[in-house]
Design a protein around this motif. Structure first.
Motif, PDB file in Angstrom:
ATOM      1  N   PHE A   1      51.956  -5.210   5.107  1.00 17.73           N
ATOM      2  CA  PHE A   1      51.728  -4.011   4.301  1.00 17.73           C
ATOM      3  C   PHE A   1      50.241  -3.732   4.140  1.00 17.73           C
ATOM      4  N   ILE A   2      49.954  -2.485   3.819  1.00 15.28           N
ATOM      5  CA  ILE A   2      48.613  -2.031   3.455  1.00 15.28           C
ATOM      6  C   ILE A   2      48.752  -1.334   2.112  1.00 15.28           C
ATOM      7  N   GLU A   3      47.960  -1.744   1.146  1.00 13.20           N
ATOM      8  CA  GLU A   3      47.989  -1.098  -0.163  1.00 13.20           C
ATOM      9  C   GLU A   3      46.681  -0.336  -0.378  1.00 13.20           C
ATOM     10  N   LEU A   4      46.797   0.893  -0.807  1.00 15.32           N
ATOM     11  CA  LEU A   4      45.632   1.704  -1.157  1.00 15.32           C
ATOM     12  C   LEU A   4      45.485   1.723  -2.668  1.00 15.32           C
ATOM     13  N   GLY A   5      44.275   1.897  -3.150  1.00 15.00           N
ATOM     14  CA  GLY A   5      44.016   1.989  -4.576  1.00 15.00           C
ATOM     15  C   GLY A   5      43.149   3.181  -4.879  1.00 15.00           C
ATOM     16  N   ASN A   6      43.244   3.691  -6.098  1.00 19.73           N
ATOM     17  CA  ASN A   6      42.473   4.859  -6.522  1.00 19.73           C
ATOM     18  C   ASN A   6      41.868   4.584  -7.886  1.00 19.73           C
ATOM     19  N   SER A   7      40.551   4.446  -7.926  1.00 14.84           N
ATOM     20  CA  SER A   7      39.873   4.202  -9.202  1.00 14.84           C
ATOM     21  C   SER A   7      39.437   5.490  -9.868  1.00 14.84           C
ATOM     22  N   GLY A   8      39.793   6.629  -9.264  1.00 14.47           N
ATOM     23  CA  GLY A   8      39.408   7.916  -9.823  1.00 14.47           C
ATOM     24  C   GLY A   8      40.270   8.322 -11.000  1.00 14.47           C
ATOM     25  N   THR A   9      39.867   9.420 -11.665  1.00 13.38           N
ATOM     26  CA  THR A   9      40.589   9.915 -12.838  1.00 13.38           C
ATOM     27  C   THR A   9      41.631  10.964 -12.470  1.00 13.38           C
ATOM     28  N   GLY A  10      41.706  11.332 -11.191  1.00 17.17           N
ATOM     29  CA  GLY A  10      42.712  12.274 -10.726  1.00 17.17           C
ATOM     30  C   GLY A  10      43.430  11.719  -9.521  1.00 17.17           C
ATOM     31  N   ALA A  11      44.622  12.279  -9.236  1.00 20.38           N
ATOM     32  CA  ALA A  11      45.382  11.830  -8.075  1.00 20.38           C
ATOM     33  C   ALA A  11      44.605  12.118  -6.790  1.00 20.38           C
ATOM     34  N   PHE A  12      44.780  11.229  -5.784  1.00 20.82           N
ATOM     35  CA  PHE A  12      44.095  11.392  -4.499  1.00 20.82           C
ATOM     36  C   PHE A  12      45.123  11.833  -3.471  1.00 20.82           C
ATOM     37  N   ASP A  13      45.006  13.091  -3.006  1.00 22.92           N
ATOM     38  CA  ASP A  13      45.966  13.676  -2.075  1.00 22.92           C
ATOM     39  C   ASP A  13      45.804  13.058  -0.689  1.00 22.92           C
ATOM     40  N   LEU A  14      46.905  12.601  -0.105  1.00 24.59           N
ATOM     41  CA  LEU A  14      46.875  11.954   1.201  1.00 24.59           C
ATOM     42  C   LEU A  14      47.431  12.830   2.314  1.00 24.59           C
ATOM     43  N   SER A  15      47.636  14.097   2.058  1.00 25.44           N
ATOM     44  CA  SER A  15      48.145  15.003   3.098  1.00 25.44           C
ATOM     45  C   SER A  15      47.163  15.051   4.258  1.00 25.44           C
ATOM     46  N   GLY A  16      47.656  14.794   5.466  1.00 31.58           N
ATOM     47  CA  GLY A  16      46.805  14.808   6.649  1.00 31.58           C
ATOM     48  C   GLY A  16      46.012  13.526   6.863  1.00 31.58           C
ATOM     49  N   TRP A  17      46.263  12.506   6.032  1.00 29.62           N
ATOM     50  CA  TRP A  17      45.565  11.230   6.157  1.00 29.62           C
ATOM     51  C   TRP A  17      46.446  10.228   6.902  1.00 29.62           C
ATOM     52  N   SER A  18      45.829   9.101   7.287  1.00 32.28           N
ATOM     53  CA  SER A  18      46.569   8.013   7.932  1.00 32.28           C
ATOM     54  C   SER A  18      45.887   6.692   7.643  1.00 32.28           C
ATOM     55  N   VAL A  19      46.644   5.609   7.834  1.00 29.13           N
ATOM     56  CA  VAL A  19      46.028   4.290   7.942  1.00 29.13           C
ATOM     57  C   VAL A  19      46.151   3.877   9.408  1.00 29.13           C
ATOM     58  N   GLN A  20      45.113   3.226   9.920  1.00 28.28           N
ATOM     59  CA  GLN A  20      45.100   2.866  11.334  1.00 28.28           C
ATOM     60  C   GLN A  20      44.688   1.404  11.492  1.00 28.28           C
ATOM     61  N   TYR A  21      45.140   0.797  12.588  1.00 27.05           N
ATOM     62  CA  TYR A  21      44.921  -0.640  12.808  1.00 27.05           C
ATOM     63  C   TYR A  21      44.345  -0.890  14.193  1.00 27.05           C
ATOM     64  N   LEU A  22      43.389  -1.818  14.251  1.00 27.08           N
ATOM     65  CA  LEU A  22      42.757  -2.251  15.502  1.00 27.08           C
ATOM     66  C   LEU A  22      42.739  -3.767  15.533  1.00 27.08           C
ATOM     67  N   SER A  23      42.989  -4.352  16.698  1.00 26.78           N
ATOM     68  CA  SER A  23      42.960  -5.812  16.811  1.00 26.78           C
ATOM     69  C   SER A  23      41.566  -6.345  16.509  1.00 26.78           C
ATOM     70  N   GLY A  24      41.493  -7.621  16.143  1.00 30.41           N
ATOM     71  CA  GLY A  24      40.229  -8.221  15.737  1.00 30.41           C
ATOM     72  C   GLY A  24      39.206  -8.326  16.838  1.00 30.41           C
TER      73      GLY A  24
END
Length: 814
Positions: free
Chosen positions: A64-87
């Motif tokens: 799993f990958i967990e994202l966090g938001n320390s801001g005071t408003g919601a962070f919109d993820l529309s059009g975003w992605s998480v991506q992975y690359l080998s070491g």
């Protein structure tokens, strides 16, 4: 430069109050600015990465990958992605993509479920997004990207320049990372940020190994970064001690026979508590030990970023899962620690007497350090604590130990570490250290001490810790077994003082080498002054000084700058201010980022020389990419010279890839020609640790040094074949020992003599690492140089207060 690595670079178990490396992993490693006080990110970051889902010993079935938001408003993820690359990406490696939707709540988390493994017994909390990325458990890169198009960058620099990347986490040995990769990930551990979601753009500072705690946007799951406090675990109603004891869990080997299993109501007394950092927990020890010397009676109970609610002296029962934690990841070659993870703890009584600490003295540890069968992984072997020091330590993992009066063999550093010896007669140096004489004798009596309570000492080599030092035995991928002390002895000075070299006679040419540890104009003036005093006072102002680790004009700032004239002007001025000569210098600027060292620093070799004593013979044509050649005059008074002076030896050779190229200069002293070759071979980074599971360890970095030694030997051999009377000095930080294969290769054919071998065995050292006094810096001379006067001048390596981590050396030549 030394492996004096900032605390966060050292892995979860290293030292939470505050850095294989292998025995003697010295040499040029990167020194990074500490940014632990940086403010948290304003909004979204990658909060946790776990690639061990479904693997052996894992609890969770999925990565799993967990994202966090320390801001005071919601962070919109529309059009975003998480991506992975080998070491370890190649030119054809591609990023893998998981598109995102929805938002990260203000102050909350967002869970991305990835590939499922064959094992594990616990599904993740309901994820906010799902993908099929098969993350590595130990090494890789994850990016939060403002696009769903796969990234194309394959280097850390290229990815840093990609504006689509919001955040990036490299872990293990990942090539793509922010500054330095995070450590501590394996089948049972994720890398995670703290609750403040600190983001300093240095993965190793911002994230560390922890028990996986996935948490989704609804707040469901474990204690997630930024997700608030966990729901308190109820105290069990049945507190009857179970049948499984700590010695059963530890077993008679390095791997617990209960690994991956849950145990109930394991009894013990709390002997020590770690209540800070993201590696909190406590040690418990059984008051009713078995009679097997190979089974430890103590274990660490890991609570992650939750402060333990127990005190020393509490009698407890603990129910938890048994895991094997590998500091630095299993691929590092480090040993593991058996620990109890995800605990439920009940306190039965308080104020109990602790088990007696086992006393460690000169006779306790076996003289033989570890079993050695080439290519052998000792992890599956039964422990033999009466035969091998590493086995003795493994059989006492987590237990209370006590060291009596002991001699310091590795000076205290800024991370609170001090090395002592439990065997004072084991290879002692005249100044109180322990000399490293060969691969087969790594000095089994060494032990690292670090205070668990925040106490600090400042001790030099040769000082004595009087009284008792008591604590629990821990393990780190940097340094190996460590006594986390709850009481620390007092320092009694051994009277060590910096040495002063003999001043050369008027008819002697004095030539020195000095690694000045990433010297840049951005360093404090005090560092310049200390180094200058070393040259003027302690080296007696040599005629020529070959310097290593001179950085460019803005140090670690990575903007394409390669010139170092400002660095050298500032250093020369500091030397003159200390009463030294008005040195001139010769150097060749490297190509940007081609010579290794600190990113952006562009370290290089430099010659300083006193023009009132010696002349530099300038010959045009030397640059970063042109190879210097030996040429002959061709007349009846034939003599040899360089095609360029200064010049570089075979700079296009693969031997020098991402490493410093040797600098060659032609000098004239009283009408006699002398050729000087300044060197800085590649570091020992990447070697298996000397205290790890592979015995003897594989020295992977040695291959490149062998190639480098071959190039230098070939150049010197060519020179001497054309003039048998040629006076040649080869010197510098060679990052290897006088008994190593690279030094054998460098001296092959008798073209060079390594002067360190002219000293008594117990004086052959210029560097101290992990409590071993060892030789990394060398001065070698050709046969035409007769009866040279040679000294290693000890002014740094043995002292808590250092101007550099290396001691300089000097040779006087008539």
């Amino acid at each position: 430069m030394s492996p004096s690595i900032p605390p966060a670079l050292r892995g979860r178990r290293a030292r939470i109050v505050a850095i294989t490396l292998p025995i003697g992993i010295a040499g040029s490693l990167i020194a990074l600015p500490l940014t632990a006080q940086a403010t948290p990110s304003a909004d979204a970051v990658i909060a946790e990465v776990y690639g061990g889902g479904g693997n052996s010993g894992a609890t969770f079935t999925n990565d799993f990958i967990e994202l966090g938001n320390s801001g005071t408003g919601a962070f919109d993820l529309s059009g975003w992605s998480v991506q992975y690359l080998s070491g370890s990406p190649t030119a054809t490696t591609k990023w893998s993509v998981t598109p995102l939707a929805g938002a990260i709540p203000a102050g909350g988390s967002y869970l991305v479920e990835e590939a499922k493994g064959a094992g594990g017994d616990t599904p993740l909390p309901t994820p906010d997004a799902t993908g099929t990325l098969a993350l590595s458990a130990s090494s890789g890169t994850v990016a939060l990207v403002h696009s769903t198009t796969a990234l194309t960058c394959l280097t850390a620099d290229d990815c840093a320049a990609d504006t689509a990347i919001k955040d990036l986490v490299g872990f293990g040995t990942a090539a793509v990372r922010e500054t330095t990769p995070a450590t501590g990930a394996d089948n049972t551990h994720s890398v995670t940020r703290d609750a403040a979601l600190r983001d300093t753009d240095n993965n190793s500072v911002d994230l560390s190994g922890a028990t996986p705690t996935p948490r989704n946007s609804a707040g469901t799951g474990g204690e997630g970064p930024g997700g608030g406090e966990p729901t308190p675990t109820p105290t069990p109603t049945d507190t009857t001690p179970g049948d499984v004891r700590i010695h059963d869990i530890q077993g008679a080997g390095r791997i617990s026979p209960y690994v991956g299993k849950s145990v109930t109501n394991v009894p013990g007394v709390v002997t020590a508590v770690r209540s800070t950092g993201t590696s909190r927990g406590f040690w418990i020890q059984d008051t009713k030990p078995d009679k097997n010397a190979a089974t430890s009676e103590a274990v660490f109970v890991f609570t992650g970023s939750t402060t333990p609610q127990v005190r020393v002296g509490d009698s407890v029962v603990v129910s938890a899962k048994v895991v094997q934690y590998y500091p630095g990841g299993q691929s590092s070659g480090a040993q593991s620690i058996t620990e109890l993870s995800g605990p439920t703890t009940a306190v039965l009584s308080s104020g109990n007497k602790l088990p007696a600490a086992e006393v460690v003295n000169a006779k306790t540890l076996p003289d033989t350090y570890a079993p050695k069968v080439k290519g052998l992984n000792i992890e599956p072997l039964a422990l033999k604590p009466d035969k091998f020091a590493l086995d003795w330590f493994a059989s006492r993992e987590g237990m209370l130990l006590q060291i009596g009066e002991s001699r310091v063999v590795g000076a205290s550093n800024s991370y609170g570490e001090t090395w002592i010896t439990t065997k004072p007669k084991q290879n002692p140096t005249p100044r109180g250290g322990t000399v490293y004489t060969g691969y087969d004798d790594p000095n089994s009596g060494r032990l690292k001490l670090i205070s668990l309570t925040g106490d600090s000492i400042s001790a030099n080599v040769g000082d004595t810790l009087t009284g008792d030092s008591t604590g629990v035995l821990d393990y780190s991928n940097y340094g190996g077994y460590t006594l986390q002390t709850t009481t620390l002895g007092k320092v009694t000075s051994g009277g060590l003082t910096p040495q002063v070299a003999k001043k050369g006679a008027d008819d002697e040419l004095s030539v020195a080498t000095y690694n000045v540890e990433n010297l840049a104009p951005t360093n404090a003036q005090s560092k310049f002054d200390r180094l200058a005093d070393g040259i003027v006072t302690h080296l007696a102002s040599p005629d020529v000084v070959s310097l290593e680790e001179i950085q460019d004009n803005n140090g670690s700032k990575d903007d394409g700058t390669v010139a170092a004239d400002q660095t050298l002007a500032k250093f020369i001025a500091a030397i003159k201010a200390k009463g030294g000569p008005a040195y001139e210098y010769r150097s060749i600027d490297p190509q940007d980022k081609a010579d290794g060292g600190e990113p952006g620093g562009n370290i290089r070799n430099v010659f300083l020389f006193n023009p009132k004593r010696v002349s530099f013979i300038d010959r045009p044509g030397g640059d970063a990419t042109t190879a210097v050649k030996v040429v002959t005059s061709g007349d009846k008074n034939q003599y040899v010279s360089l095609s360029a002076s200064p010049g570089r030896i075979a700079p296009a050779s693969d031997a020098w890839k991402s490493s410093r190229k040797p600098l060659v200069g032609e000098f004239d002293f009283r009408g006699q020609r002398i050729f000087i070759v300044g060197n800085h071979f590649n570091s020992k980074g990447g070697d298996q640790p000397g205290h790890g599971v592979f015995q003897p360890p594989t020295l992977g970095s040695e291959t490149q040094r062998l190639a480098q030694a071959k190039e230098v030997n070939g150049f010197v051999s060519d020179l001497i074949s054309k003039d048998k009377k040629a006076k040649v000095v080869v010197l510098g930080d060679l990052n290897d020992y006088q008994f190593s294969k690279p030094l054998d290769k460098l001296t092959k054919g008798g073209v060079l003599t390594d002067l360190v071998n002219t000293l008594p065995v117990n004086q052959r050292y210029s560097y101290v690492y992990d409590g071993n006094s060892q030789t990394l810096d060398h001065i070698l001379v050709s046969p035409a140089i007769k009866k040279p006067g040679y000294e290693i001048v000890h002014i740094n390596a043995e002292f808590a207060d250092q101007a550099s981590d290396h001691d300089p050396q000097v040779v006087r030549i008539k």
